[in-house]
Design an enzyme around this catalytic site. Structure first.
Site, mmCIF file in Angstrom:
data_model
loop_
_atom_site.group_PDB
_atom_site.id
_atom_site.type_symbol
_atom_site.label_atom_id
_atom_site.label_comp_id
_atom_site.label_asym_id
_atom_site.label_seq_id
_atom_site.Cartn_x
_atom_site.Cartn_y
_atom_site.Cartn_z
ATOM 1 N N GLU A 199 -31.206 -26.012 -22.621
ATOM 2 C CA GLU A 199 -31.577 -27.426 -22.768
ATOM 3 C C GLU A 199 -32.860 -27.729 -21.994
ATOM 4 O O GLU A 199 -33.632 -28.593 -22.402
ATOM 5 C CB GLU A 199 -30.415 -28.353 -22.354
ATOM 6 C CG GLU A 199 -29.814 -28.155 -20.982
ATOM 7 C CD GLU A 199 -28.753 -27.058 -20.936
ATOM 8 O OE1 GLU A 199 -28.992 -25.983 -21.516
ATOM 9 O OE2 GLU A 199 -27.713 -27.250 -20.294
ATOM 10 N N ARG A 206 -22.525 0.267 -28.024
ATOM 11 C CA ARG A 206 -22.851 0.653 -26.648
ATOM 12 C C ARG A 206 -24.166 0.022 -26.195
ATOM 13 O O ARG A 206 -24.380 -0.179 -25.001
ATOM 14 C CB ARG A 206 -22.975 2.174 -26.546
ATOM 15 C CG ARG A 206 -21.638 2.890 -26.589
ATOM 16 C CD ARG A 206 -21.897 4.363 -26.384
ATOM 17 N NE ARG A 206 -20.718 5.176 -26.579
ATOM 18 C CZ ARG A 206 -20.758 6.497 -26.690
ATOM 19 N NH1 ARG A 206 -21.922 7.129 -26.642
ATOM 20 N NH2 ARG A 206 -19.660 7.185 -26.866
ATOM 21 N N THR A 263 -10.136 12.538 -21.439
ATOM 22 C CA THR A 263 -11.254 12.552 -22.388
ATOM 23 C C THR A 263 -12.515 13.059 -21.704
ATOM 24 O O THR A 263 -13.269 13.859 -22.276
ATOM 25 C CB THR A 263 -11.476 11.136 -22.968
ATOM 26 O OG1 THR A 263 -10.330 10.806 -23.737
ATOM 27 C CG2 THR A 263 -12.722 11.057 -23.831
#
Ligand SMILES: NC(=O)c1ccc[n+]([C@@H]2O[C@H](COP(=O)([O-])OP(=O)(O)OC[C@H]3O[C@@H](n4cnc5c(N)ncnc54)[C@H](OP(=O)(O)O)[C@@H]3O)[C@@H](O)[C@H]2O)c1
Length: 336
Positions: free
Chosen positions: A28, A160, A172
């Site tokens: 604004e 990503r 993992t």
């Protein structure tokens, strides 16, 4: 993500602005600067309530009133506890007519990550997985398995490129040794990589530690492992990791710690054990499943028991094809 438009009584747009980055000038204020004296008697349309506190910039509500704006149409109230209606109250007290909630749902969706961090004290968490047609994520436990083709992979890298952090479970990391960077699309801000690793199994030779130029690597470890194995901590830190010691088992607490560090969006890229923990802790907001036209069979690692419970809890589901693969995205019912 905030935008503002100032419209003169004639209907002419006299000012426009958007918030470019955290700490930058508010939407604004930029719109008012463009409008100059033409803001007098005009209407301000804004996607978020003008603020009433001094953060890195602001407060904006007094500036809006002083500029002579007579009406403010605001999509959503600022959920930040330091504002939450205070900006609107200020405008009303200064004689500005205020309308709130116009396209509110769209504004809340636009700012879902910010709203989640402010309201829940944690990042907006997307659980992302690639699965075979029979709901498996790897050919065998411990076997790195490539499932999706180029277009789906590009979509992963695009995601990503825009989130604050990417996370994986420690298995993992050990099995796939991923670098977890955004490759392809341009990314200008650091991308945090997070390994959820209570037993501190991440080796200092992990490839992700060779990519510190892309952003920090956080190893969220159990406080006990950290206390008992200072040598391993030192080695990891020597390789550039930041070891975060966490009391207890709660992944909810782990992600709140990330929120406290300013991480607003986290993609949890698997595997199934860390996904189950996050799912059961109720900290998943969105699910992205990439389905590849492959069958891995009974030896394969099933994703969250086949995924039925997850699918049953999703709303606003939609799908698209990406080359030979299909992406299904849904929001977690009740978490939004
Ligand atoms: N298809 C895909 O998209 C995809 C994606 C990722 C992985 N994968 C595959 O999935 C397999 C690995 O997945 P996974 O399910 O065996 O393991 P994972 O989810 O990657 O990691 C599991 C480990 O995370 C650690 N952890 C940290 N905080 C935890 C918490 N609060 N609750 C539970 N565990 C926590 C645990 O080790 P600690 O007890 O030491 O903490 C746990 O053993 C690999 O074969 C990999 O290739 C596939």
């Amino acid at each position: 993500m905030v935008g503002a438009v100032i419209v003169a009584p004639s209907g002419e747009v006299v000012g426009e602005g958007h918030h470019e980055r955290a700490g930058g000038e508010h939407a604004e204020i930029r719109a008012l600067a463009q409008a100059g004296p033409r803001a007098r008697g005009a209407t301000l349309y804004c996607t978020l309530e003008p603020c009433c506190h001094r953060g890195r910039t602001g407060p904006c509500a007094p500036r809006v009133a002083e500029a002579g704006i007579v009406r403010a149409v605001v999509a959503m109230v600022d959920p930040n506890p330091r504002v939450r209606g205070g900006g609107l109250a200020h405008l009303r007290a200064r004689g500005v007519a205020v309308e709130v909630g116009v396209r509110g749902e769209q504004a809340e969706r636009l700012n879902e990550a910010f709203v989640t961090r402010v309201m829940r004290g944690r990042p907006f968490v997307t659980m992302k997985i690639a699965a075979s047609l029979d709901g498996r994520i790897a050919a065998q436990r411990g076997a790195p398995t490539s499932l999706t083709a180029g277009e789906a992979r590009r979509a992963v890298h695009e995601e990503r490129a825009v989130v604050d952090a990417v996370g994986v479970g420690s298995t993992t990391l050990l099995v796939d040794d991923p670098v977890l960077t955004a490759r392809g699309p341009a990314r200008h801000l650091p991308l945090a990589r997070v390994v959820f690793d209570r037993r501190l199994r991440t080796p200092p030779t992990a490839r992700v530690l060779e990519t510190l130029g892309d952003g920090p690597v956080l190893v969220v470890a159990g406080a006990q492992a950290v206390a008992e194995r200072p040598e391993d901590v030192r080695r990891l830190e020597g390789a550039g990791a930041e070891v975060v010691a966490l009391d207890g088992d709660d992944i909810g607490e782990a992600v709140r710690r990330l929120g406290a560090r300013g991480i607003t969006t986290l993609v949890l890229e698997g595997g199934t054990v860390i996904h189950r923990a996050a799912w059961e802790a109720g900290v998943v907001d969105r699910v992205r499943i990439f389905i590849a036209p492959t069958v891995l069979g009974a030896e394969g690692v099933a994703w969250l028991g086949g995924g039925a419970a997850v699918l049953a809890d999703l709303t606003a589901m939609h799908a698209r094809t990406l080359g030979p693969d299909v992406e299904i995205v849904g929001d977690v019912h009740g978490n939004r």
